[in-house]
Design an enzyme around this catalytic site. Structure first.
Site, PDB file in Angstrom:
ATOM      1  N   LYS A  51      34.867 -13.246  19.984  1.00 46.07           N
ATOM      2  CA  LYS A  51      35.765 -13.153  21.142  1.00 46.07           C
ATOM      3  C   LYS A  51      36.996 -14.009  20.870  1.00 46.07           C
ATOM      4  O   LYS A  51      36.871 -15.190  20.486  1.00 46.07           O
ATOM      5  CB  LYS A  51      35.012 -13.716  22.344  1.00 46.07           C
ATOM      6  CG  LYS A  51      35.208 -12.970  23.631  1.00 46.07           C
ATOM      7  CD  LYS A  51      34.235 -13.571  24.643  1.00 46.07           C
ATOM      8  CE  LYS A  51      34.475 -13.042  26.006  1.00 46.07           C
ATOM      9  NZ  LYS A  51      33.693 -13.757  27.011  1.00 46.07           N
TER      10      LYS A  51
HETATM   11  C1  E4P Z   1      32.978 -12.578  30.063  1.00 47.21           C
HETATM   12  O1  E4P Z   1      33.249 -12.068  29.019  1.00 47.21           O
HETATM   13  C2  E4P Z   1      33.909 -13.435  30.827  1.00 47.21           C
HETATM   14  O2  E4P Z   1      34.151 -14.612  30.117  1.00 47.21           O
HETATM   15  C3  E4P Z   1      33.331 -13.690  32.189  1.00 47.21           C
HETATM   16  O3  E4P Z   1      32.971 -12.453  32.763  1.00 47.21           O
HETATM   17  C4  E4P Z   1      34.266 -14.477  33.103  1.00 47.21           C
HETATM   18  O4  E4P Z   1      33.708 -14.522  34.380  1.00 47.21           O
HETATM   19  P1  E4P Z   1      34.202 -15.555  35.511  1.00 47.21           P
HETATM   20  O5  E4P Z   1      35.585 -15.179  35.914  1.00 47.21           O
HETATM   21  O6  E4P Z   1      33.214 -15.382  36.627  1.00 47.21           O
HETATM   22  O7  E4P Z   1      34.151 -16.927  34.900  1.00 47.21           O
END
Ligand code: E4P
Length: 241
Positions: free
Chosen positions: A83
């Protein structure tokens, strides 16, 4: 639509794998912090309990170190997806990692323009954050609609991975809009099963059934040991004994 589970908590993932609904996992630095173990141990542990793609995020912010961290994360297991954040360096790193045949999830996407850049950088997944956009008064789902439409117009292969999901409606809307993947917190995933009429209907059926005094299985019938051996085949997702 694929369901990824949005957590770094191995126990929560292990609880949900038997549902047969989990196609992969996403983590981020905040989820790793919340979970408490080091990144490598956490990612390897998650990769050991399910075969789907597992997103592990780089924390460097310059191109060279992102690529170095990305290659290291990808070496932890075959199903790691690296990522990277949606920055200039992040998208150059994306292109390089893709050239090295490593899958990349471009994260922290909040606009159609950013999603377009990620697709041009050959991202495997783009992660638009719907909940965080809703928090600012914008509509996260309007963004998903626009990205799905734009990717369709150009035939981009990049998959739309709806992230920052807060509720069941987010999942429903993402499905109706044709998003490829939703990454869902464990609590919301379990809420997908729920409907008050299902609960009410089941209660009524059970009361009526009790009133019949019947039992489906004939007396003395015991097949419980065999039934509990029925489990999901990891290869093709089918049920097998
Ligand atoms: C996943 O890939 C993201 O990092 C995550 O869904 C972020 O979620 P949040 O906005 O609830 O922290």
């Amino acid at each position: 639509m694929k369901f990824f589970i949005d957590t770094a908590d191995k126990n929560k993932i292990m609880d949900l794998v038997p549902t047969g609904m989990i196609d992969g996992v996403t983590t981020n630095p905040s989820l790793i912090m919340k979970q408490g173990d080091d990144m490598a141990t956490t990612i390897k542990g998650i990769c050991n309990i399910q075969n789907g793609p597992v997103s592990a995020e780089v924390t460097a912010i310059d191109y060279a170190h992102m690529v170095e961290e990305g290659q290291y994360l990808a070496s932890l297991a075959d199903n790691v997806v690296v990522k990277v954040p949606l920055t200039v360096d992040g998208l150059i790193a994306c292109k390089t990692l893709r050239h090295l045949k490593i899958d990349v999830n471009v994260t922290l996407c909040f606009s159609v323009a950013q999603a377009l850049l990620a697709a041009k950088a050959d991202a495997t997944y783009i992660s638009p954050f719907v909940g965080r956009l809703d928090d600012t008064g914008e509509s996260g789902m309007d963004l998903i609609k626009d990205i799905v439409k734009m990717y369709g117009l150009y035939g981009f292969d990049t998959q739309v991975l709806v992230a920052s999901i807060r509720n069941v409606q987010h999942v429903e809307q993402a499905a109706v809009l044709g998003a490829d993947v939703c990454t869902i917190p464990p609590k919301v995933l379990l809420e997908l099963y729920e409907h008050p009429l299902t609960e009410k209907g089941l209660d009524a059926f059970l009361v009526d059934w009790a009133n019949t005094g019947q039992s489906i299985l004939p007396e003395g019938h015991t097949n419980l040991e065999k039934s509990t051996k029925i489990k999901l085949s990891e290869d093709d997702g089918s049920f097998a004994i």
